[in-house]
Design a protein around this motif. Sequence first.
Motif, PDB file in Angstrom:
ATOM      1  N   ALA A   1      61.812  16.984  48.515  1.00  0.00           N
ATOM      2  CA  ALA A   1      61.578  15.765  48.918  1.00  0.00           C
ATOM      3  C   ALA A   1      62.922  15.060  47.571  1.00  0.00           C
ATOM      4  O   ALA A   1      64.005  14.039  48.480  1.00  0.00           O
ATOM      5  CB  ALA A   1      60.519  15.331  48.014  1.00  0.00           C
ATOM      6  N   SER A   2      63.879  15.475  46.763  1.00  0.00           N
ATOM      7  CA  SER A   2      64.117  15.031  46.077  1.00  0.00           C
ATOM      8  C   SER A   2      65.688  15.182  46.369  1.00  0.00           C
ATOM      9  O   SER A   2      66.828  14.791  46.335  1.00  0.00           O
ATOM     10  CB  SER A   2      64.382  15.701  44.444  1.00  0.00           C
ATOM     11  OG  SER A   2      64.803  16.600  44.399  1.00  0.00           O
TER      12      SER A   2
ATOM     13  N   ARG B   1      66.451  13.933  48.958  1.00  0.00           N
ATOM     14  CA  ARG B   1      67.217  12.775  50.173  1.00  0.00           C
ATOM     15  C   ARG B   1      67.103  11.365  49.894  1.00  0.00           C
ATOM     16  O   ARG B   1      66.766  10.375  49.964  1.00  0.00           O
ATOM     17  CB  ARG B   1      66.520  12.974  51.777  1.00  0.00           C
ATOM     18  CG  ARG B   1      67.552  14.236  52.411  1.00  0.00           C
ATOM     19  CD  ARG B   1      67.508  14.409  54.044  1.00  0.00           C
ATOM     20  NE  ARG B   1      66.326  13.793  54.522  1.00  0.00           N
ATOM     21  CZ  ARG B   1      65.750  15.073  54.476  1.00  0.00           C
ATOM     22  NH1 ARG B   1      65.862  16.169  54.641  1.00  0.00           N
ATOM     23  NH2 ARG B   1      64.138  15.008  55.248  1.00  0.00           N
ATOM     24  N   ASN B   2      65.852  11.494  48.486  1.00  0.00           N
ATOM     25  CA  ASN B   2      65.390  10.572  47.906  1.00  0.00           C
ATOM     26  C   ASN B   2      65.705  10.531  46.499  1.00  0.00           C
ATOM     27  O   ASN B   2      65.682  11.804  45.251  1.00  0.00           O
ATOM     28  CB  ASN B   2      63.529  10.712  47.666  1.00  0.00           C
ATOM     29  CG  ASN B   2      63.495  10.562  49.454  1.00  0.00           C
ATOM     30  OD1 ASN B   2      63.424   9.307  50.364  1.00  0.00           O
ATOM     31  ND2 ASN B   2      63.537  11.800  50.240  1.00  0.00           N
ATOM     32  N   ASP B   3      65.361   8.876  45.924  1.00  0.00           N
ATOM     33  CA  ASP B   3      66.302   9.319  44.360  1.00  0.00           C
ATOM     34  C   ASP B   3      64.521   9.244  43.777  1.00  0.00           C
ATOM     35  O   ASP B   3      64.046   8.662  44.484  1.00  0.00           O
ATOM     36  CB  ASP B   3      66.246   7.400  44.420  1.00  0.00           C
ATOM     37  CG  ASP B   3      67.552   7.480  44.410  1.00  0.00           C
ATOM     38  OD1 ASP B   3      68.570   8.226  44.969  1.00  0.00           O
ATOM     39  OD2 ASP B   3      67.835   6.276  44.839  1.00  0.00           O
ATOM     40  N   TYR B   4      64.854   9.892  42.885  1.00  0.00           N
ATOM     41  CA  TYR B   4      62.931  10.268  41.857  1.00  0.00           C
ATOM     42  C   TYR B   4      62.516   8.345  41.605  1.00  0.00           C
ATOM     43  O   TYR B   4      61.119   8.892  42.212  1.00  0.00           O
ATOM     44  CB  TYR B   4      63.716  10.339  40.256  1.00  0.00           C
ATOM     45  CG  TYR B   4      63.818  11.619  40.407  1.00  0.00           C
ATOM     46  CD1 TYR B   4      63.795  13.007  41.109  1.00  0.00           C
ATOM     47  CD2 TYR B   4      65.523  11.659  39.979  1.00  0.00           C
ATOM     48  CE1 TYR B   4      63.998  14.319  41.154  1.00  0.00           C
ATOM     49  CE2 TYR B   4      65.695  12.880  39.778  1.00  0.00           C
ATOM     50  CZ  TYR B   4      65.369  14.761  40.225  1.00  0.00           C
ATOM     51  OH  TYR B   4      66.330  15.933  40.182  1.00  0.00           O
TER      52      TYR B   4
ATOM     53  N   GLN C   1      61.984   6.968  44.204  1.00  0.00           N
ATOM     54  CA  GLN C   1      61.245   6.576  45.126  1.00  0.00           C
ATOM     55  C   GLN C   1      60.133   7.919  45.295  1.00  0.00           C
ATOM     56  O   GLN C   1      59.520   7.716  46.486  1.00  0.00           O
ATOM     57  CB  GLN C   1      61.668   6.933  46.347  1.00  0.00           C
ATOM     58  CG  GLN C   1      63.405   5.720  46.814  1.00  0.00           C
ATOM     59  CD  GLN C   1      64.285   6.320  48.038  1.00  0.00           C
ATOM     60  OE1 GLN C   1      64.723   6.893  47.588  1.00  0.00           O
ATOM     61  NE2 GLN C   1      64.418   5.462  48.743  1.00  0.00           N
ATOM     62  N   LEU C   2      59.957   8.726  44.179  1.00  0.00           N
ATOM     63  CA  LEU C   2      59.203   9.319  44.681  1.00  0.00           C
ATOM     64  C   LEU C   2      57.803   9.331  44.072  1.00  0.00           C
ATOM     65  O   LEU C   2      57.103  10.282  43.604  1.00  0.00           O
ATOM     66  CB  LEU C   2      59.550  11.314  44.489  1.00  0.00           C
ATOM     67  CG  LEU C   2      60.580  11.584  45.648  1.00  0.00           C
ATOM     68  CD1 LEU C   2      61.356  12.781  44.799  1.00  0.00           C
ATOM     69  CD2 LEU C   2      60.523  11.641  47.199  1.00  0.00           C
TER      70      LEU C   2
ATOM     71  N   GLY D   1      59.904  11.575  56.604  1.00  0.00           N
ATOM     72  CA  GLY D   1      59.973  10.802  55.542  1.00  0.00           C
ATOM     73  C   GLY D   1      58.561  10.843  54.230  1.00  0.00           C
ATOM     74  O   GLY D   1      57.980  11.218  54.604  1.00  0.00           O
ATOM     75  N   CYS D   2      58.867  10.026  53.676  1.00  0.00           N
ATOM     76  CA  CYS D   2      58.500  10.329  52.788  1.00  0.00           C
ATOM     77  C   CYS D   2      56.873   9.867  52.508  1.00  0.00           C
ATOM     78  O   CYS D   2      55.830   9.540  52.184  1.00  0.00           O
ATOM     79  CB  CYS D   2      59.078   9.491  51.071  1.00  0.00           C
ATOM     80  SG  CYS D   2      58.331   9.808  49.206  1.00  0.00           S
ATOM     81  N   SER D   3      56.975   8.528  53.487  1.00  0.00           N
ATOM     82  CA  SER D   3      55.743   7.653  53.480  1.00  0.00           C
ATOM     83  C   SER D   3      54.948   8.705  54.413  1.00  0.00           C
ATOM     84  O   SER D   3      53.725   8.823  54.412  1.00  0.00           O
ATOM     85  CB  SER D   3      55.827   6.621  54.182  1.00  0.00           C
ATOM     86  OG  SER D   3      56.409   6.987  55.793  1.00  0.00           O
TER      87      SER D   3
END
Length: 585
Positions: free
Chosen positions: A371-372, A374-377, A379-380, A421-423
Amino acid sequence: MAIIKHAARQTLGQLIGANNPVVTVPDDSQRQYAWSKKEVDTYWEDIQKFRIARETGKESASEYFIGPIVTITDEHVKSRSLLDGQQRLTTSTILIAVIRDILWRMGSPEARATANNMQRDYIARKAGRREPMEYFLVLSLFDRDFFRDFVQDWSETSGSARGAEESKRPSHKLIREAYLNFESKISNALSVFPDEDSRLDWLDSLYECLIKGLVFVEIQTPTSSDANEVFETINSRGKDLSTVDLVRNFLMEKSREEASKQRVNDTWRVLLDNFEKREEIERFLRHFWVARHGDVKSHSLYATIRGELSAEFSRIPQTYSPKVFAAELESASLRYVDLIHCSTGIEDFDRALLDIKALSADALHPLLLAASERNDYTQLQELIEACLSYYVRWTVIGERESTALEENIFGVAKEFSGGAGCSSIMRRVCGWIPDNDTFKSAFEEASLSKGSQARHILEKIEAHMRSKAGVDELVVAGPGKVRVDNIYPQQPEADLRLDEHDAWVHRLGNLTLLSGRKNPSIVNQAYPEKSQSYAESAFLVSTSTGIERLWDSGSGRWSTRGIRARQFEMAKMAVEVWPEASHWS
């Protein structure tokens, strides 16, 4: 099939020393020093048994076979590259260096002359005053400088090595620990002798065992590919080589140009410098692969990596190379270090990472690693909180099959790496979290014998109680300052022991937090003798959860009904501490 040019019996003195070709650990293969105290202790015990047996004079005890080594040896045997045997040769050199240093410190002319001869004959020497130092064992780039500074660059004038700065590389720490371990063992052995002559005799006997008694079989091969094949065959049948070492060797073998080999070596420097323990590197490599490809067991990791990457590297045109893989590995390792050390710099996220560490929930790391990328922490944050609820509700309290959780987490980690995607991943995780009724029911019956997990559960309930009461947050100190206390004791007085002792002693309703070390005089006493420690505690989980219910003052006995009642109240709080999926809707 590998070509073996020659296989010969060699003593340690025939492998390393002034009259032999220098043994070099090549930079494009082999691992760094890896022997821990366990292996060093075993080596020492074996040497001592051999030394004692050898002193009997029996021919059968004159030699000790310590195993094969694999070398790439040129046609005229003027140089030897070591592919297998580094751990044994390095450890033997360290032991010789310790004997050298102890002899020098004795101070007598005979002892110091012997020390100087050991240095020149089997560690390093100068052919002339202006000549460079010749080292008889040359380690690879990861350990070479440290080993020279700490062991090999020794002054016959001062009787000491150049010295080396402390290093955070695990291999450097292990070299230093091996030296200190041998130094302590030899000093203890010498302490029983009344005079220097006796000590010199004992050291001479030990030295002779090493130089003339340790026997290897040197397997000489003409090329690196032959040596690597023999190397992997030998190590596939034992524990001598780790998956990380095998992967590095494989990448070096597949690298077609120097730039690619340099990229691989640069990556391995980063791994060695940033991880505190070799076990962490092993775990990272598996989690890196799992995050991209799904679940693979540790025992088959190398075979899986080799098989899949060989196919990738062989494609024409080559679109994926060892150089690219090494760069991806390095980038991921930096994020992984942040995850396991809880050092992302984002306060709430790091606090959640600390929860993962306290729960030993390593299975969550591959998902967070994927997850990290492509995403900032920031956002997680919701994802890590949902993962923690899933882990606690499913594994810690629910005691359900952990492999099912791992399969789920590893599967969505692969989806994340594939572009999900994260969602969508968040929805998947929330779908696995047991609902409130299921969790509350499991909590009401839960027992936790693992102290670290019990402590974490109690700490989170404590924090929840303080938040609800609007009182200042209590900073919970380290394990040495705060302990989990079994209210109904683990070793109660015989006449107060519950019939189903094992079923109740680790129930969550029977556990609380106390400050300081156990007081042996009261820890196993009846409740009246312990009650004051609970009343005076700084923890609300000890003062405000009805601990007094665990004692039936009428009968003067422990009450299982009280344990149930207290745990029932704690379960009501637990569903808020670790929420169900609707919390994130």
